[in-house]
Motif scaffolding. Structure first.
Motif, PDB file in Angstrom:
ATOM      1  N   CYS A 107       0.899  -0.900  -0.165  1.00  0.00           N
ATOM      2  CA  CYS A 107       0.201   0.562   0.080  1.00  0.00           C
ATOM      3  C   CYS A 107       1.095   1.121  -0.312  1.00  0.00           C
ATOM      4  O   CYS A 107       1.472   1.628   0.877  1.00  0.00           O
ATOM      5  CB  CYS A 107      -1.022   0.070   1.150  1.00  0.00           C
ATOM      6  N   PRO A 108       0.759   2.577  -1.017  1.00  0.00           N
ATOM      7  CA  PRO A 108       1.459   3.099  -0.868  1.00  0.00           C
ATOM      8  C   PRO A 108       1.408   4.241  -0.176  1.00  0.00           C
ATOM      9  O   PRO A 108       2.587   4.960   0.538  1.00  0.00           O
ATOM     10  CB  PRO A 108       1.256   4.123  -2.161  1.00  0.00           C
ATOM     11  N   ILE A 109       0.106   4.378   0.672  1.00  0.00           N
ATOM     12  CA  ILE A 109      -0.119   5.478   1.496  1.00  0.00           C
ATOM     13  C   ILE A 109       0.699   4.188   2.838  1.00  0.00           C
ATOM     14  O   ILE A 109       1.510   5.148   3.926  1.00  0.00           O
ATOM     15  CB  ILE A 109      -1.220   5.474   2.032  1.00  0.00           C
ATOM     16  N   LEU A 110       0.611   3.685   3.508  1.00  0.00           N
ATOM     17  CA  LEU A 110       0.952   2.327   4.091  1.00  0.00           C
ATOM     18  C   LEU A 110       2.932   3.160   4.445  1.00  0.00           C
ATOM     19  O   LEU A 110       3.437   3.227   5.348  1.00  0.00           O
ATOM     20  CB  LEU A 110       0.939   1.673   4.833  1.00  0.00           C
ATOM     21  N   ASN A 111       3.674   2.230   3.226  1.00  0.00           N
ATOM     22  CA  ASN A 111       4.715   2.433   3.250  1.00  0.00           C
ATOM     23  C   ASN A 111       4.727   3.660   2.908  1.00  0.00           C
ATOM     24  O   ASN A 111       5.745   4.047   3.269  1.00  0.00           O
ATOM     25  CB  ASN A 111       4.813   2.248   1.148  1.00  0.00           C
ATOM     26  N   THR A 112       4.750   5.290   2.715  1.00  0.00           N
ATOM     27  CA  THR A 112       4.979   6.192   2.918  1.00  0.00           C
ATOM     28  C   THR A 112       4.705   7.225   4.119  1.00  0.00           C
ATOM     29  O   THR A 112       5.891   7.296   4.477  1.00  0.00           O
ATOM     30  CB  THR A 112       4.411   7.044   1.843  1.00  0.00           C
ATOM     31  N   ALA A 113       3.958   6.792   4.639  1.00  0.00           N
ATOM     32  CA  ALA A 113       3.405   7.068   5.700  1.00  0.00           C
ATOM     33  C   ALA A 113       5.125   7.104   6.683  1.00  0.00           C
ATOM     34  O   ALA A 113       5.336   7.147   7.978  1.00  0.00           O
ATOM     35  CB  ALA A 113       2.882   7.120   6.325  1.00  0.00           C
ATOM     36  N   VAL A 114       5.032   5.340   6.437  1.00  0.00           N
ATOM     37  CA  VAL A 114       6.276   4.592   7.755  1.00  0.00           C
ATOM     38  C   VAL A 114       7.636   5.326   7.130  1.00  0.00           C
ATOM     39  O   VAL A 114       8.077   5.398   8.120  1.00  0.00           O
ATOM     40  CB  VAL A 114       6.159   2.865   7.645  1.00  0.00           C
ATOM     41  N   GLY A 170      -4.198  -1.515   9.060  1.00  0.00           N
ATOM     42  CA  GLY A 170      -3.157  -2.334  10.209  1.00  0.00           C
ATOM     43  C   GLY A 170      -3.364  -3.536   9.574  1.00  0.00           C
ATOM     44  O   GLY A 170      -1.933  -4.455   9.834  1.00  0.00           O
ATOM     45  N   GLY A 171      -4.189  -4.042   8.549  1.00  0.00           N
ATOM     46  CA  GLY A 171      -4.234  -5.410   8.294  1.00  0.00           C
ATOM     47  C   GLY A 171      -3.128  -5.009   7.497  1.00  0.00           C
ATOM     48  O   GLY A 171      -2.632  -6.787   6.842  1.00  0.00           O
TER      49      GLY A 171
END
Length: 200
Positions: A107-114, A170-171
Protein backbone atom coordinates in the motif's frame (compact mmCIF):
# COMPACT_ATOMS: atom_id res chain seq x y z
CA UNK A 1 -1.71 8.91 -27.77
CA UNK A 2 -3.36 12.01 -26.37
CA UNK A 3 -2.90 14.83 -28.90
CA UNK A 4 -3.24 17.42 -26.14
CA UNK A 5 -0.29 15.99 -24.23
CA UNK A 6 3.07 17.63 -24.88
CA UNK A 7 6.30 15.68 -25.29
CA UNK A 8 7.47 16.97 -21.88
CA UNK A 9 4.25 15.72 -20.23
CA UNK A 10 4.56 12.36 -21.97
CA UNK A 11 8.16 12.05 -20.74
CA UNK A 12 7.14 12.98 -17.18
CA UNK A 13 4.34 10.42 -17.26
CA UNK A 14 6.73 7.79 -18.68
CA UNK A 15 9.18 8.42 -15.81
CA UNK A 16 6.39 8.22 -13.22
CA UNK A 17 4.94 4.99 -14.62
CA UNK A 18 8.33 3.32 -15.00
CA UNK A 19 9.46 4.18 -11.45
CA UNK A 20 6.10 3.77 -9.61
CA UNK A 21 6.71 0.18 -8.55
CA UNK A 22 10.39 0.87 -7.89
CA UNK A 23 9.66 3.65 -5.36
CA UNK A 24 6.82 1.65 -3.79
CA UNK A 25 9.11 -1.36 -3.26
CA UNK A 26 12.38 0.34 -2.30
CA UNK A 27 11.08 3.56 -0.75
CA UNK A 28 12.33 7.09 -1.26
CA UNK A 29 15.64 6.63 0.59
CA UNK A 30 16.29 3.25 -1.01
CA UNK A 31 15.72 4.44 -4.59
CA UNK A 32 18.78 6.02 -6.20
CA UNK A 33 19.06 8.13 -9.34
CA UNK A 34 20.87 5.16 -10.89
CA UNK A 35 17.79 3.02 -10.15
CA UNK A 36 15.61 5.63 -11.87
CA UNK A 37 17.82 5.86 -14.96
CA UNK A 38 18.00 2.06 -15.16
CA UNK A 39 14.20 1.69 -14.86
CA UNK A 40 13.48 4.34 -17.48
CA UNK A 41 16.43 3.92 -19.82
CA UNK A 42 16.87 7.71 -19.66
CA UNK A 43 19.91 9.73 -18.67
CA UNK A 44 20.14 11.72 -15.42
CA UNK A 45 19.96 14.84 -17.57
CA UNK A 46 16.62 13.70 -19.00
CA UNK A 47 15.28 13.00 -15.50
CA UNK A 48 16.44 16.38 -14.19
CA UNK A 49 15.08 18.03 -17.31
CA UNK A 50 11.61 16.91 -16.23
CA UNK A 51 11.88 16.90 -12.44
CA UNK A 52 13.79 19.27 -10.19
CA UNK A 53 15.09 16.45 -7.98
CA UNK A 54 14.46 12.90 -6.76
CA UNK A 55 11.95 14.15 -4.19
CA UNK A 56 9.79 15.68 -6.93
CA UNK A 57 9.79 12.32 -8.75
CA UNK A 58 8.85 10.56 -5.49
CA UNK A 59 5.94 12.94 -4.83
CA UNK A 60 4.58 12.46 -8.36
CA UNK A 61 5.00 8.69 -8.06
CA UNK A 62 3.21 8.62 -4.70
CA UNK A 63 0.24 10.43 -6.21
CA UNK A 64 0.25 8.01 -9.15
CA UNK A 65 0.36 4.95 -6.86
CA UNK A 66 -2.31 6.42 -4.58
CA UNK A 67 -4.58 7.06 -7.56
CA UNK A 68 -4.29 3.40 -8.65
CA UNK A 69 -5.77 2.34 -5.30
CA UNK A 70 -8.32 5.17 -5.25
CA UNK A 71 -9.56 4.46 -8.78
CA UNK A 72 -9.98 0.73 -8.06
CA UNK A 73 -12.09 1.47 -4.97
CA UNK A 74 -13.97 4.31 -6.68
CA UNK A 75 -15.07 2.02 -9.51
CA UNK A 76 -16.65 -0.32 -6.94
CA UNK A 77 -18.25 2.55 -5.00
CA UNK A 78 -19.95 3.78 -8.17
CA UNK A 79 -21.56 0.35 -8.66
CA UNK A 80 -23.00 0.29 -5.12
CA UNK A 81 -26.68 1.26 -5.00
CA UNK A 82 -26.95 2.16 -1.29
CA UNK A 83 -24.74 3.89 1.28
CA UNK A 84 -24.58 0.63 3.21
CA UNK A 85 -23.28 -1.16 0.10
CA UNK A 86 -20.78 1.67 -0.48
CA UNK A 87 -19.42 1.27 3.04
CA UNK A 88 -19.28 -2.50 2.61
CA UNK A 89 -17.06 -1.99 -0.46
CA UNK A 90 -14.24 -1.35 2.04
CA UNK A 91 -15.02 -4.64 3.78
CA UNK A 92 -15.19 -6.60 0.54
CA UNK A 93 -12.99 -5.34 -2.26
CA UNK A 94 -10.01 -4.19 -0.24
CA UNK A 95 -8.51 -7.66 -0.33
CA UNK A 96 -8.52 -7.45 -4.13
CA UNK A 97 -7.08 -3.94 -3.95
CA UNK A 98 -4.34 -5.09 -1.59
CA UNK A 99 -3.58 -8.11 -3.79
CA UNK A 100 -3.14 -5.73 -6.72
CA UNK A 101 -0.94 -3.21 -4.89
CA UNK A 102 0.77 -6.01 -3.01
CA UNK A 103 2.26 -7.16 -6.30
CA UNK A 104 3.58 -3.62 -6.72
CA UNK A 105 5.23 -3.40 -3.29
CA UNK A 106 2.27 -2.87 -0.95
CA UNK A 107 0.00 0.00 0.00
CA UNK A 108 1.59 3.30 -1.08
CA UNK A 109 -0.05 5.26 1.77
CA UNK A 110 1.26 2.87 4.43
CA UNK A 111 4.71 2.58 2.83
CA UNK A 112 5.10 6.34 2.53
CA UNK A 113 3.69 7.11 5.99
CA UNK A 114 6.09 4.68 7.67
CA UNK A 115 9.17 5.73 5.72
CA UNK A 116 8.63 9.49 5.66
CA UNK A 117 7.19 10.12 9.14
CA UNK A 118 10.27 11.99 10.40
CA UNK A 119 12.61 12.06 7.44
CA UNK A 120 10.72 13.66 4.56
CA UNK A 121 8.08 16.26 5.38
CA UNK A 122 6.65 16.72 1.83
CA UNK A 123 6.13 12.96 1.44
CA UNK A 124 4.64 12.68 4.94
CA UNK A 125 2.23 15.52 4.13
CA UNK A 126 1.22 13.78 0.89
CA UNK A 127 0.46 10.58 2.83
CA UNK A 128 -1.47 12.60 5.44
CA UNK A 129 -3.48 14.31 2.69
CA UNK A 130 -4.37 10.89 1.26
CA UNK A 131 -5.56 9.70 4.69
CA UNK A 132 -7.62 12.88 5.23
CA UNK A 133 -9.20 12.47 1.79
CA UNK A 134 -10.01 8.81 2.50
CA UNK A 135 -11.48 9.74 5.89
CA UNK A 136 -13.61 12.51 4.34
CA UNK A 137 -14.98 10.06 1.76
CA UNK A 138 -15.95 7.59 4.49
CA UNK A 139 -17.48 10.29 6.70
CA UNK A 140 -19.55 11.53 3.74
CA UNK A 141 -20.87 8.02 3.06
CA UNK A 142 -21.76 7.47 6.73
CA UNK A 143 -23.42 10.88 7.12
CA UNK A 144 -25.45 10.53 3.92
CA UNK A 145 -26.39 6.99 4.90
CA UNK A 146 -27.57 8.27 8.28
CA UNK A 147 -29.64 10.99 6.60
CA UNK A 148 -31.13 8.35 4.27
CA UNK A 149 -32.11 6.22 7.28
CA UNK A 150 -29.68 3.41 6.46
CA UNK A 151 -27.49 3.94 9.54
CA UNK A 152 -28.28 4.64 13.20
CA UNK A 153 -28.67 8.31 14.14
CA UNK A 154 -26.15 8.38 17.00
CA UNK A 155 -23.16 7.16 14.98
CA UNK A 156 -19.92 9.15 15.27
CA UNK A 157 -19.03 9.20 11.56
CA UNK A 158 -15.47 10.39 12.13
CA UNK A 159 -14.73 7.71 14.73
CA UNK A 160 -16.15 5.02 12.44
CA UNK A 161 -14.16 6.30 9.45
CA UNK A 162 -10.87 6.35 11.37
CA UNK A 163 -11.55 2.84 12.73
CA UNK A 164 -12.13 1.45 9.22
CA UNK A 165 -8.93 3.07 7.91
CA UNK A 166 -6.91 1.85 10.91
CA UNK A 167 -8.20 -1.71 10.50
CA UNK A 168 -7.45 -1.83 6.78
CA UNK A 169 -3.99 -0.26 7.00
CA UNK A 170 -3.15 -2.40 10.04
CA UNK A 171 -4.28 -5.47 8.13
CA UNK A 172 -2.10 -4.49 5.18
CA UNK A 173 0.91 -4.04 7.44
CA UNK A 174 0.41 -7.41 9.21
CA UNK A 175 -0.24 -9.20 5.91
CA UNK A 176 2.84 -7.73 4.29
CA UNK A 177 5.25 -8.29 7.17
CA UNK A 178 4.08 -11.90 7.71
CA UNK A 179 3.65 -12.54 3.96
CA UNK A 180 0.21 -13.96 4.78
CA UNK A 181 -2.62 -12.11 3.05
CA UNK A 182 -5.12 -14.42 4.79
CA UNK A 183 -4.82 -11.94 7.66
CA UNK A 184 -6.80 -9.50 5.56
CA UNK A 185 -9.78 -11.88 5.69
CA UNK A 186 -9.97 -11.45 9.47
CA UNK A 187 -9.55 -7.71 9.28
CA UNK A 188 -12.12 -7.22 6.53
CA UNK A 189 -14.57 -9.45 8.40
CA UNK A 190 -14.20 -7.03 11.33
CA UNK A 191 -14.82 -4.07 9.01
CA UNK A 192 -17.99 -5.74 7.77
CA UNK A 193 -19.03 -6.43 11.38
CA UNK A 194 -18.59 -2.74 12.26
CA UNK A 195 -20.64 -1.65 9.26
CA UNK A 196 -23.40 -4.13 10.07
CA UNK A 197 -23.52 -2.90 13.66
CA UNK A 198 -24.39 0.65 12.62
CA UNK A 199 -27.24 -0.33 10.30
CA UNK A 200 -30.58 1.21 11.25
Amino acid sequence: MNIGTSKAERTRNFIIEKTAELFNRKGYAGTSMSDITEATGLTKGSIYGNFENKEEVALAVFEYNRSLVFNTVQAQLEKAATYYEKLMVYGRVYKDVIATVGNRGGCPILNTAVEADDTNVPLRLSAAKAIFSWKKSLVDIIQKGTEAGEFQKDIDAEEMAVSIIALIEGGVMISKVTNDYGNMDHVLATVQLLVNRIRA
